[in-house]
Scaffold this motif. Structure first.
Motif, short mmCIF file in Angstrom:
data_model
loop_
_atom_site.label_atom_id
_atom_site.label_comp_id
_atom_site.label_asym_id
_atom_site.label_seq_id
_atom_site.Cartn_x
_atom_site.Cartn_y
_atom_site.Cartn_z
N SER A 13 0.85 -1.20 0.00
CA SER A 13 0.00 0.00 0.00
C SER A 13 0.88 1.24 0.00
O SER A 13 1.99 1.23 0.55
CB SER A 13 -0.90 0.00 1.24
OG SER A 13 -1.62 1.21 1.35
N SER A 15 -0.51 3.95 1.33
CA SER A 15 -1.22 4.73 2.34
C SER A 15 -0.37 5.05 3.56
O SER A 15 0.13 4.14 4.24
CB SER A 15 -2.47 3.96 2.78
OG SER A 15 -3.05 4.55 3.92
N ARG A 18 -2.31 3.78 6.82
CA ARG A 18 -2.14 2.36 7.14
C ARG A 18 -0.75 2.09 7.70
O ARG A 18 -0.58 1.33 8.65
CB ARG A 18 -2.40 1.50 5.90
CG ARG A 18 -3.85 1.53 5.44
CD ARG A 18 -4.13 0.49 4.35
NE ARG A 18 -5.52 0.59 3.93
CZ ARG A 18 -5.92 1.13 2.78
NH1 ARG A 18 -5.03 1.62 1.92
NH2 ARG A 18 -7.20 1.17 2.48
N LYS A 92 -11.23 8.88 -4.04
CA LYS A 92 -10.48 9.94 -3.40
C LYS A 92 -10.62 11.23 -4.21
O LYS A 92 -10.56 11.20 -5.44
CB LYS A 92 -9.00 9.57 -3.29
CG LYS A 92 -8.71 8.42 -2.33
CD LYS A 92 -7.24 8.07 -2.32
CE LYS A 92 -6.97 6.90 -1.40
NZ LYS A 92 -5.54 6.50 -1.40
N SER A 159 -7.55 10.72 1.50
CA SER A 159 -8.62 9.97 2.14
C SER A 159 -9.85 9.95 1.24
O SER A 159 -10.25 10.98 0.70
CB SER A 159 -8.99 10.61 3.49
OG SER A 159 -10.20 10.10 4.00
#
Length: 203
Positions: A13, A15, A18, A92, A159
């Motif tokens: 990922s 992110s 995360r 997003k 997000s």
């Protein structure tokens, strides 16, 4: 990319949220962003009548398997999250105006975050988990929304809902039903249980 043989876990990922969740619990891991066509998979699954949850699981598996092929000896975590309000799937936001449109559309309504997470090893998914949270936004004013966007800044573009619940985004909501970590994009407690079973986390 080189991955240390001493690191058992890879997060497939890009992110930051995360990664932060895993760092905060002290889990050693490497992070590799998989190059997959998420939009094509979402489009095809939506056209086929798949649910948001089924799509989240498929995206998680796609990411994990992509990285697992290159690093078969590691446990590869794949995760994805879909936001659904009514029959609409949200992506997003691409810019701040798009974020404003998202939040305006979600204002005063309940939306659902469907989370799919899996672990792959040797190009095979060996574990998966699903979770869903329901979040109800309050009827905030346009003035509040403008101030929120100014204060939150472009970080919220990462997000799907244009909010960070752990920060200013909490002020957008009236009610939340669901696991905090799942809302962050990573159902942590079931994942830790799995990793304990594989001796990655001390029991």
């Amino acid at each position: 990319m080189n991955v240390s043989s001493n690191t058992a876990v890879i997060l497939a990922s890009s992110s930051e949220a995360r990664a932060t969740v895993l760092k905060n619990v002290g889990l050693p891991f490497e992070q590799i962003a998989p190059k997959v066509d998420e939009e094509e998979l979402k489009h095809s699954m939506h056209a086929a009548g798949a649910t948001a949850m089924e799509t989240a699981v498929s995206l998680a598996e796609l990411k994990a398997l992509k990285i697992s092929k290159a690093f078969p000896e590691h446990l590869v975590i794949g995760a994805d999250q879909m936001l659904e309000c009514g029959s609409i799937w949200f992506d997003k936001p691409v810019d701040m105006e798009h974020a404003r449109a998202h939040l305006t559309a979600l204002r005063g309504k309940t939306h659902y975050l469907s989370n799919g997470i899996c672990v792959a090893k040797s190009s095979t998914v060996i574990w998966h988990h699903t979770d869903q949270a329901a979040l109800t936004m309050r009827h905030f004013t346009d003035e509040f929304l403008t101030r929120y966007l100014e204060q939150a800044g472009e970080d919220i573009l990462g997000s799907v809902g244009a909010y960070h619940l752990e920060g200013l985004g909490a002020q957008l909501f009236r009610k939340i039903d669901g696991d905090f970590f799942s809302i962050m994009g990573l159902p942590l407690l079931p994942l830790l249980d799995f990793l304990r079973g594989h001796k990655v986390v001390i029991t």
